[in-house]
Design a protein around this motif. Structure first.
Motif, PDB file in Angstrom:
ATOM      1  N   ASP A  25       0.809  -1.224   0.000  1.00 57.24           N
ATOM      2  CA  ASP A  25       0.000   0.000   0.000  1.00 57.24           C
ATOM      3  C   ASP A  25       0.840   1.272   0.000  1.00 57.24           C
ATOM      4  O   ASP A  25       0.540   2.218  -0.709  1.00 57.24           O
ATOM      5  CB  ASP A  25      -0.888   0.034   1.255  1.00 57.24           C
ATOM      6  CG  ASP A  25      -2.157  -0.781   1.089  1.00 57.24           C
ATOM      7  OD1 ASP A  25      -2.505  -1.112  -0.051  1.00 57.24           O
ATOM      8  OD2 ASP A  25      -2.790  -1.088   2.113  1.00 57.24           O
ATOM      9  N   SER A 234     -10.383  -3.482  -2.474  1.00 57.02           N
ATOM     10  CA  SER A 234      -9.528  -2.297  -2.632  1.00 57.02           C
ATOM     11  C   SER A 234      -8.779  -2.431  -3.946  1.00 57.02           C
ATOM     12  O   SER A 234      -8.651  -3.522  -4.487  1.00 57.02           O
ATOM     13  CB  SER A 234      -8.478  -2.198  -1.515  1.00 57.02           C
ATOM     14  OG  SER A 234      -9.033  -2.375  -0.272  1.00 57.02           O
ATOM     15  N   GLU A 235      -8.235  -1.316  -4.394  1.00 63.98           N
ATOM     16  CA  GLU A 235      -7.546  -1.351  -5.685  1.00 63.98           C
ATOM     17  C   GLU A 235      -6.296  -2.216  -5.629  1.00 63.98           C
ATOM     18  O   GLU A 235      -5.576  -2.223  -4.635  1.00 63.98           O
ATOM     19  CB  GLU A 235      -7.181   0.061  -6.132  1.00 63.98           C
ATOM     20  CG  GLU A 235      -6.330   0.832  -5.153  1.00 63.98           C
ATOM     21  CD  GLU A 235      -6.487   2.323  -5.348  1.00 63.98           C
ATOM     22  OE1 GLU A 235      -6.473   2.775  -6.486  1.00 63.98           O
ATOM     23  OE2 GLU A 235      -6.628   3.028  -4.346  1.00 63.98           O
ATOM     24  N   SER A 260     -13.410  -2.644  -9.210  1.00 68.84           N
ATOM     25  CA  SER A 260     -12.292  -2.364  -8.319  1.00 68.84           C
ATOM     26  C   SER A 260     -12.130  -0.863  -8.211  1.00 68.84           C
ATOM     27  O   SER A 260     -11.788  -0.201  -9.185  1.00 68.84           O
ATOM     28  CB  SER A 260     -11.020  -2.982  -8.910  1.00 68.84           C
ATOM     29  OG  SER A 260      -9.931  -2.687  -8.094  1.00 68.84           O
TER      30      SER A 260
ATOM     31  N   HIS B 106     -12.958  -4.500   3.507  1.00 70.27           N
ATOM     32  CA  HIS B 106     -12.533  -3.191   3.013  1.00 70.27           C
ATOM     33  C   HIS B 106     -11.548  -2.559   3.996  1.00 70.27           C
ATOM     34  O   HIS B 106     -11.800  -2.549   5.197  1.00 70.27           O
ATOM     35  CB  HIS B 106     -13.741  -2.273   2.846  1.00 70.27           C
ATOM     36  CG  HIS B 106     -14.700  -2.749   1.806  1.00 70.27           C
ATOM     37  ND1 HIS B 106     -15.697  -3.643   2.094  1.00 70.27           N
ATOM     38  CD2 HIS B 106     -14.803  -2.472   0.486  1.00 70.27           C
ATOM     39  CE1 HIS B 106     -16.381  -3.895   0.979  1.00 70.27           C
ATOM     40  NE2 HIS B 106     -15.857  -3.202  -0.007  1.00 70.27           N
ATOM     41  N   ILE B 108      -9.676   0.603   3.091  1.00 68.04           N
ATOM     42  CA  ILE B 108      -9.238   1.970   2.770  1.00 68.04           C
ATOM     43  C   ILE B 108      -9.708   2.986   3.819  1.00 68.04           C
ATOM     44  O   ILE B 108      -8.938   3.817   4.280  1.00 68.04           O
ATOM     45  CB  ILE B 108      -9.673   2.384   1.352  1.00 68.04           C
ATOM     46  CG1 ILE B 108      -9.101   3.744   0.972  1.00 68.04           C
ATOM     47  CG2 ILE B 108     -11.180   2.408   1.176  1.00 68.04           C
ATOM     48  CD1 ILE B 108      -7.804   3.681   0.275  1.00 68.04           C
TER      49      ILE B 108
END
Lengths: 461, 233
Positions: A25, A234-235, A260, B106, B108
């Motif tokens: 990330d 998430s991407e 995505s 998730h 983010i």
């Protein structure tokens, strides 16, 4: 059985290079994207004064850089911390072999999703709605209301928050139960409104694989000719929840619908970085999942939407890049923030959906009133409006849509992080007759009238 | 190099997210007799404020925010042992156990909240995604946390937010930790319904919320949650 290529990708989730989530990330994604932006001289290409890109050469440069990014990065498996990389041959082959058209649904009620180009005269297909939560009492009513809207091509519909009066808890058998109920009732509703072959998208009431396993390809549920939803969390990451859905869909000979989200302000950084991430994510969905419809979604993490200038520009470049350089069936969402019975919801839809439509997106989905945050804040009327925009935008150029966007943006921008939540389904509709209140109908007509005055070619009020 | 130069380099290292340099300049400054409190205020907090403001203004992005937080921690590792426990506690705005509940993959939103809280001076214990309710409480007890922050993007994980509060009540621990909520389907109404202590619409709202909870005048559970952000239905 799944395809051999997918089995190979599954294997790589155990044998690929090890990388921690944090390294991925914070270091690999940002540094690779920064390098591509520099190498292709793409920095500062975001133009807030022109939210819809009109330069083909810019879109093509982003495509080249995004393609290289996909090859360099691959996707990280969250379960194993292994990188699933693909070779150039695998990526090129996956893109080449991907379908350029599919019939979603059956017979005359079905809808062909076809590859489009920017300013294509073929209308963009539109599926409604996003998964706004509804009670078991209202869920069939609102879903029927959306299915009755003839402009809506594909039925996704809202999600159930309970099943048999019990909360649906992630990871429990209640998810399996709600998946089955959602899938079978969605099918029954399509039959009830006289559109038995209408295509659908599922299953939104359950995010994990349980709901999809229980709803897709089972007797009375979603058919293989419907789209099976398999969204990345998430991407540039994948996980076994998504891969369960991928395998199950291919086992059924069904249509896989990947997605995505790339985040402006997140790991890829500025709008230019989000475009590269989004292109890479979309391409990798074809190589890793062998998807039929692939997402190129983008959101701005500060505004929590994509109908601001940064989001619109990034969506326009991404979809122009993909549609100009491939025949992929691309997907995008214009993510509204205002709620039903507000003018701003329709203005956001008008700008957002026409931007993706004119940029060559094959399939748009939405709407997402109130950002999808408020239960039962969804009505069939904004679904009709959104589909009308999707279909009629095909009659305009990017320059014309850019002009309309520039006129309308100042109207809703000031409240984009402080939106009006609007009204709920019960407040906005007579839920027995499925007709909008006079107030909501009037707003709808006024916005359409105004859009026509600005040059948007709605066929009627 | 004079002390002021080293302090300036420490600040730059944090803004640049350079953990190694931040640790090095922090140790050098202390060796040269720097006041630990001055180092924290003039180098570390000001650097974190710079990065936090840059993020809010669109001049920095999530990776920079996370890396700056890591660099600040690297510097603090040398500084904290040099100051009294009481002062160390005053510097740390509070400890937050942060995670995404069971069934939700998730990350983010959680990552943004974690980065902003770190930049605002909180010690953040990130327990990851798909976390069962008991794990939040185990982490809170182990880390002597002040706040349990639960972020989710999916409706079917919402009930686990309530379950965390129920377990705290059942174990007699509800008065030990503030419980705050955020994420796509979470609303102020839900926050009130399950008797949580606060809601933040955005990550910045979450940081404001945590700062208010830790102002020294509040004890969990709050009779009425603090709400920051819009869509207040």
């Amino acid at each position: 059985m799944g395809r051999p290529e997918i089995i190979e990708m599954l294997e790589r989730t155990n044998t690929g290079e090890y990388c921690t989530l944090k390294e991925w990330d914070v270091k690999r994604i940002p540094s690779s994207i920064r390098e591509k932006i520099k190498a292709y001289n793409l920095g500062q290409s975001f133009d807030p004064n022109n939210p819809v890109n009109t330069e083909d050469s810019l879109a093509d440069e982003f495509y080249k850089a995004g393609y290289e990014l996909a090859l360099e990065l691959g996707m990280l498996c969250e379960n194993t911390n292994r990188i699933v990389k693909v070779s150039e041959e695998e990526l090129a082959s996956a893109i080449e072999l991907a379908p350029s058209e599919i019939l979603v649904g059956e017979g005359d009620d079905g809808t062909w999703i076809r590859a489009r180009k920017p300013e294509d005269s073929t209308p963009m297909v539109y599926g409604a709605s996003m998964a706004i939560t509804f009670s078991e009492e209202l869920w069939p009513i609102i879903t029927e209301g959306i299915a009755r809207e003839r402009e809506v091509d594909l039925l996704e519909g809202p999600s159930l928050v309970t099943v048999y009066g019990r909360e649906v808890l992630s990871g429990t058998p209640f998810e399996t139960l709600v998946g089955y109920i959602h899938g079978t009732q969605n099918r029954e509703i399509r039959e009830r409104v006289g559109r038995p072959g209408m295509g659908a998208i599922g299953c939104t009431s359950s995010v994990t694989e349980y709901g999809q396993l229980a709803s897709y390809g089972v007797p009375g549920g979603f058919r293989p000719s419907d789209l099976s939803l398999a969204l990345f969390p998430s991407e540039l990451k994948i996980n076994y929840t998504v891969l369960h859905k991928v395998i199950h869909t291919h086992n059924n000979g069904g249509y896989l619908f990947g997605g995505s989200p790339a985040m402006i302000g997140g790991m890829p950084g500025p709008p230019e970085g989000a475009v590269l991430s989004s292109i890479a994510c979309a391409l990798l969905q074809y190589a890793v999942m062998h998807t039929h419809v692939g997402g190129g979604e983008i959101y701005d993490i500060r505004a929590l939407t994509n109908v601001n200038r940064e989001g619109l520009w990034a969506l326009s470049v991404t979809h122009q890049a993909l549609s100009r350089n491939t025949h992929l069936l691309t997907h995008a969402i214009a993510s509204e923030v205002s709620g039903p019975v507000t003018e701003s919801l329709l203005l956001e839809s008008l700008v957002g959906i026409s931007t993706i439509a004119v940029s060559g997106t094959a399939f748009g989905a939405g709407p997402r009133p109130a950002g999808g945050k408020l239960a039962e804040h969804l009505t069939p009327l904004e679904c009709r409006f959104a589909a009308e925009v999707a279909h009629n935008a095909a009659r305009l150029s990017r320059k014309e849509i850019n002009g309309i966007a520039k006129e309308i943006l100042p109207r809703y921008e000031p409240r984009i992080t402080n939106p009006d939540p609007g009204k709920s389904f019960r407040e906005a509709y007579d839920v027995n007759s499925l007709t909008p209140t006079e107030e909501w109908q009037k707003i709808y007509e006024n916005v359409k009238t105004e859009a026509i005055e600005l040059g948007f070619p709605f066929k009627s009020i | 190099m004079i002390l002021e130069e080293i302090i300036a380099k420490l600040s730059v290292a944090i803004v640049n997210g350079d953990e190694e340099a931040a640790g090095k300049f922090s140790a050098e400054a202390l060796d040269m007799g720097a006041d630990p409190r001055k180092l924290i205020q003039e180098a570390i907090q000001s650097a974190l404020d710079t990065v936090g403001n840059n993020f809010e203004n669109g001049k920095a992005y999530l990776p920079e925010l996370i890396m700056a937080g890591d660099a600040a921690h690297a510097a603090l590792k040398f500084i904290i042992p040099k100051i009294q426990d009481r002062e160390a506690k005053a510097i740390n705005k509070g400890t937050v156990v942060l995670g995404t509940p069971f069934g939700d993959n998730h990350d983010i939103g959680k990552n943004i909240v974690g980065a902003i809280l770190t930049a605002r001076g909180f010690r953040v214990i990130d327990i990851g995604i798909n976390v069962p309710p008991n794990k939040y409480i185990e982490a809170a007890v182990k880390e002597n946390a002040d706040i349990i922050a639960v972020s989710t993007l999916i409706t079917t994980s919402l009930p686990y937010q309530r379950e965390i509060i129920k377990i705290l009540q059942d174990r007699g621990l509800r008065d030990k930790y503030f419980v705050i909520l955020g994420g796509g389907p979470v609303t102020p109404g839900w926050t009130r319904e399950i008797n949580a202590d606060g809601y933040g619409w955005s990550a910045i709202d979450a940081a404001t919320l945590c700062l208010q909870l830790m102002d020294g005048n509040k004890k969990p559970p709050l009779p009425e949650p603090l709400i920051f952000g819009e869509l207040r239905r």
